[in-house]
Design an enzyme around this catalytic site. Sequence first.
Site, PDB file in Angstrom:
ATOM      1  N   ASN A 478      -8.081  27.733  55.157  1.00  0.00           N
ATOM      2  CA  ASN A 478      -7.182  28.742  54.624  1.00  0.00           C
ATOM      3  C   ASN A 478      -6.877  29.815  55.678  1.00  0.00           C
ATOM      4  O   ASN A 478      -5.814  29.774  56.308  1.00  0.00           O
ATOM      5  CB  ASN A 478      -7.813  29.350  53.365  1.00  0.00           C
ATOM      6  CG  ASN A 478      -6.872  30.254  52.616  1.00  0.00           C
ATOM      7  OD1 ASN A 478      -5.830  30.651  53.136  1.00  0.00           O
ATOM      8  ND2 ASN A 478      -7.198  30.590  51.387  1.00  0.00           N
ATOM      9  N   ASP A 479      -7.814  30.713  55.932  1.00  0.00           N
ATOM     10  CA  ASP A 479      -7.562  31.816  56.872  1.00  0.00           C
ATOM     11  C   ASP A 479      -7.078  31.325  58.230  1.00  0.00           C
ATOM     12  O   ASP A 479      -6.199  31.943  58.840  1.00  0.00           O
ATOM     13  CB  ASP A 479      -8.849  32.623  57.118  1.00  0.00           C
ATOM     14  CG  ASP A 479      -9.319  33.339  55.876  1.00  0.00           C
ATOM     15  OD1 ASP A 479      -8.526  33.464  54.934  1.00  0.00           O
ATOM     16  OD2 ASP A 479     -10.494  33.755  55.847  1.00  0.00           O
ATOM     17  N   VAL A 480      -7.674  30.227  58.715  1.00  0.00           N
ATOM     18  CA  VAL A 480      -7.370  29.790  60.082  1.00  0.00           C
ATOM     19  C   VAL A 480      -5.963  29.192  60.211  1.00  0.00           C
ATOM     20  O   VAL A 480      -5.539  28.809  61.295  1.00  0.00           O
ATOM     21  CB  VAL A 480      -8.427  28.775  60.589  1.00  0.00           C
ATOM     22  CG1 VAL A 480      -9.797  29.424  60.646  1.00  0.00           C
ATOM     23  CG2 VAL A 480      -8.434  27.507  59.763  1.00  0.00           C
TER      24      VAL A 480
END
Length: 551
Positions: A478-480
């Site tokens: 997600n974040d990456v």
Amino acid sequence: MTTELEIGLYIFILAGFLGYHVITRVPPLLHTPLMSATNAISGISLIGSLVVAGANYSRLSTTLGFLAVICSSTNVFGGFLITDRMLKMFKKREEFGIQHRRFNPKLLLALPVLVIVLLVLMHGFRRSGTDAESSGAVFAATALRYFYILSAVLFILGLKGLSSPKYARKGMLLAALGMLMAIAGTLFHPEIVNYRWITVGLLTGSIVGGAMGLRIPMTAVPQRTALSHSLGALAASLIGISEYVRHVAVGLDRVKMTTIGLEVVIGSLTFTGSLMAAGKLQGLLPGSPITYRGQNVFNITVIALLNSYGGLADASMGFVLMNKIQIITGSLDGTSGFLLSLLMCRAMNRSAMNVLFGAFGKIKKEEVGAAAEAMGTVRSITPEELTVLFDSVRSVIIVPGYGMAVAQAQHGVSELAKLLSTRGIDVKYAIHPVAGRMPGHMNVLLAEANVPYDQLYTMEQINPYFPEADIALIIGANDVTNPAAKNNRNSPLYGMPILEVDRAKSIIVLKRSLRPGFAGVDNELYYDPKCMMLFGDAKESLNSLFAALKS
Ligand code: NAP
């Protein structure tokens, strides 16, 4: 005249420099084994613990020493076993199917023989003297010092082996040999008079550590590493308390008091901090960062100390006991943790304090909801619909993230990749340096699922390939992948280098919901018209997709 403390400080600094040069050569692929290897090596706190448990200082000291022996030996046995399990898994494409020359078991026989010869020799020398001044006792003490020097050399060579998967296992074997020598030598320490609690402690530690090292699944490696940091730190604190109690009656000079104080404070903070990290990773504590009023002030004080992990606690134990091998290993462990933290900072474009223990910033639920509403609509897709898409693709880039670890979906990912390859589709894996919850987390999981490490691409290597990729297949990341890190100056993620999946021709995301990841930031990628969500547990979704593709 140079004091013992000054010598200790020289050793600490030089070991740190040496460690820096050796550890910077470890590729990101092996960052998780590096962490567990330094964990195992920092289990050298065992030698100080053995002396306290076996010497006849007081009942309290023996008890504390005994507990410290259990903690440290758990780290030694567990650490070396799990590191070896990991390293065995790292293979290149052409190495699969090739029968490697098996390890010659006769070599194993050589080890106990070596130790027995060593023990007999030292025992003989020790008994040949009647007091500490006798030549036999002096010789044994001198031999012990040389064993420690040899152990330090073997530890450095062991870490150097981690600069390539090819030599990593041999390196770890050398480090384990170094540990064995240090432990065996310590058993003949002149202050040890009773072996009862040492034996029980070593047996308990070897059983607990052995079970952890052999049985813990690779998906639980981050929590095991955190737990082992906490055990090492606990051992240091216990020995610090024992040393304080032992010396307080006769008076402690300022230097001794400071080193003991540092040992206990750093050890206790690392113990509780690491235990909390393990609880979070195991899902026993809330997974999202815990934020509270005044957190930043707290971070500067407490968290900065926690940053030093067990390495500093171990080194301070070395200063308290004036044991040089412990100062060296503590310095190596501390350097390794520090370097990995710096790499994480760079990968997240955040400050060291913020990365290690801070939160990205608490984002209110309403803000997330409002942001999501403003971003547009989300398209979902079923496994059956996806098979149609796969009919026409030529290249797929797989992007694993923390969700793959949670779902234990690495084997499903590997099977799917193999199936796609047999259809002539080019498959690459994109590994973000901070995907998952520890450096190198994804590499270990994929190695476990027999993914050749030459199919894994770092962020810098893979980003230019995204525009040519037909599908970016995101498995629980997600974040990456969040484009806000590039486009949105107001995002807490802004500035963090990401995997540029948004440049692929189409994007498929496997996750259970639209919930954010570690940073708590909504992902605008899911509203991209090129993006389709396959909702559900990643393992189940992969199974369904695999079955649909097969049929
Ligand atoms: P992430 O941003 O934490 O996102 C993981 C996603 O996995 C979640 O959004 C979750 O969404 C999904 N997920 C969880 N369980 C799942 C399941 N069973 N099946 C499918 N999906 C599942 O992970 P990431 O992209 O790997 O990024 C890592 C983050 O951790 C970064 O922010 C990094 O800075 C931080 N971090 C990394 C390290 C390190 O050393 N690697 C250390 C500390 C912090 P759903 O709930 O919707 O399923």
